[in-house]
Design a protein around this motif. Structure first.
Motif, PDB file in Angstrom:
ATOM      1  N   LEU A   1      60.330   5.352  78.648  1.00  0.00           N
ATOM      2  CA  LEU A   1      59.818   6.200  79.731  1.00  0.00           C
ATOM      3  C   LEU A   1      60.952   6.679  80.638  1.00  0.00           C
ATOM      4  O   LEU A   1      60.944   7.822  81.106  1.00  0.00           O
ATOM      5  N   LYS A   2      61.936   5.838  80.844  1.00  0.00           N
ATOM      6  CA  LYS A   2      63.112   6.224  81.630  1.00  0.00           C
ATOM      7  C   LYS A   2      63.865   7.358  80.909  1.00  0.00           C
ATOM      8  O   LYS A   2      64.278   8.338  81.539  1.00  0.00           O
TER       9      LYS A   2
ATOM     10  N   GLY B   1      65.245  13.013  80.356  1.00  0.00           N
ATOM     11  CA  GLY B   1      65.228  14.198  79.505  1.00  0.00           C
ATOM     12  C   GLY B   1      64.487  15.348  80.152  1.00  0.00           C
ATOM     13  O   GLY B   1      64.892  16.506  80.049  1.00  0.00           O
ATOM     14  N   MET B   2      63.398  15.037  80.843  1.00  0.00           N
ATOM     15  CA  MET B   2      62.632  16.076  81.539  1.00  0.00           C
ATOM     16  C   MET B   2      63.437  16.628  82.715  1.00  0.00           C
ATOM     17  O   MET B   2      63.491  17.845  82.913  1.00  0.00           O
TER      18      MET B   2
ATOM     19  N   HIS C   1      64.640  12.406  70.775  1.00  0.00           N
ATOM     20  CA  HIS C   1      64.942  10.999  70.467  1.00  0.00           C
ATOM     21  C   HIS C   1      63.869  10.086  71.063  1.00  0.00           C
ATOM     22  O   HIS C   1      63.391   9.156  70.406  1.00  0.00           O
ATOM     23  N   ALA C   2      63.466  10.381  72.278  1.00  0.00           N
ATOM     24  CA  ALA C   2      62.435   9.573  72.938  1.00  0.00           C
ATOM     25  C   ALA C   2      61.107   9.690  72.211  1.00  0.00           C
ATOM     26  O   ALA C   2      60.345   8.717  72.137  1.00  0.00           O
ATOM     27  N   GLN C   3      60.820  10.868  71.651  1.00  0.00           N
ATOM     28  CA  GLN C   3      59.556  11.082  70.946  1.00  0.00           C
ATOM     29  C   GLN C   3      59.412  10.101  69.783  1.00  0.00           C
ATOM     30  O   GLN C   3      58.329   9.587  69.526  1.00  0.00           O
ATOM     31  N   THR C   4      60.498   9.831  69.096  1.00  0.00           N
ATOM     32  CA  THR C   4      60.474   8.862  67.995  1.00  0.00           C
ATOM     33  C   THR C   4      60.053   7.492  68.508  1.00  0.00           C
ATOM     34  O   THR C   4      59.220   6.822  67.915  1.00  0.00           O
TER      35      THR C   4
ATOM     36  N   LYS D   1      52.866  13.021  77.568  1.00  0.00           N
ATOM     37  CA  LYS D   1      52.214  14.308  77.287  1.00  0.00           C
ATOM     38  C   LYS D   1      52.979  15.454  77.936  1.00  0.00           C
ATOM     39  O   LYS D   1      53.205  16.495  77.316  1.00  0.00           O
ATOM     40  N   SER D   2      53.385  15.261  79.180  1.00  0.00           N
ATOM     41  CA  SER D   2      54.153  16.301  79.877  1.00  0.00           C
ATOM     42  C   SER D   2      55.489  16.546  79.182  1.00  0.00           C
ATOM     43  O   SER D   2      55.930  17.690  79.045  1.00  0.00           O
ATOM     44  N   ALA D   3      56.119  15.476  78.747  1.00  0.00           N
ATOM     45  CA  ALA D   3      57.403  15.597  78.043  1.00  0.00           C
ATOM     46  C   ALA D   3      57.229  16.339  76.721  1.00  0.00           C
ATOM     47  O   ALA D   3      58.097  17.130  76.330  1.00  0.00           O
TER      48      ALA D   3
END
Length: 156
Positions: free
Chosen positions: A58-59, A64-65, A75-78, A92-94
């Motif tokens: 989450l950090k 990233g946002m 990378h975070a999505q993985t 969801k926002s990301a």
């Protein structure tokens, strides 16, 4: 065997041997108690490690946002999928932002291709042709429409 499994923190084997001892009426055996304690500690360690991975992910997403960093968001999505965080509102926002950034990258790539094509055309015997300008106009229109779509999304 229970002691070996306990020393190795091999939870499945420990549980197997503990069940066997309990079935034999040895639920109060010191090794059963030690194995139960080890299993509980191991579970707590795994839970804490998962919480840390969620926190770090989450950090990473928030960073990233904030930076509009497509690579970091991808990378975070993985990690999101690995941790099962798809329902989180920040995630969801990301995801929406990541899709927008991917679209921007596509538009920039299209504009670059058209510009490169125009550079090549101007150095040919025929020079720039109407089709070259039409392609540029189309790419610019797509970029403007995309920019308006992003602005409309931000304004809502």
């Amino acid at each position: 065997q229970l002691e070996k499994a306990t020393n190795k923190k091999d939870i499945p084997r420990m549980q197997e041997f503990m069940r066997a001892l309990v079935a034999l009426g040895q639920s109060e055996h010191p090794m059963v108690k030690k194995a139960e304690k080890t299993a509980k500690m191991r579970k707590e360690e795994e839970t804490a490690a998962r919480k840390n991975r969620i926190h770090d992910t989450l950090k990473m997403i928030r960073e990233g946002m904030r930076e509009r960093n497509l690579q970091l968001l991808t990378h975070a999505q993985t990690k999101v999928f690995e941790l099962g965080l798809e329902a989180d509102e920040t995630v969801k926002s990301a995801s929406v932002l990541r899709e927008d950034l991917e679209s921007e990258v596509d538009i920039v790539a299209k504009l670059k291709v058209v510009c490169d094509s125009i550079k090549l055309s101007q150095n040919t015997a025929d020079g720039l042709e109407e089709n070259d300008l039409r392609n540029l106009e189309t790419a610019i229109s797509e970029a403007e429409a995309r920019a308006k779509g992003i602005k409309d999304t931000v304004d809502k």
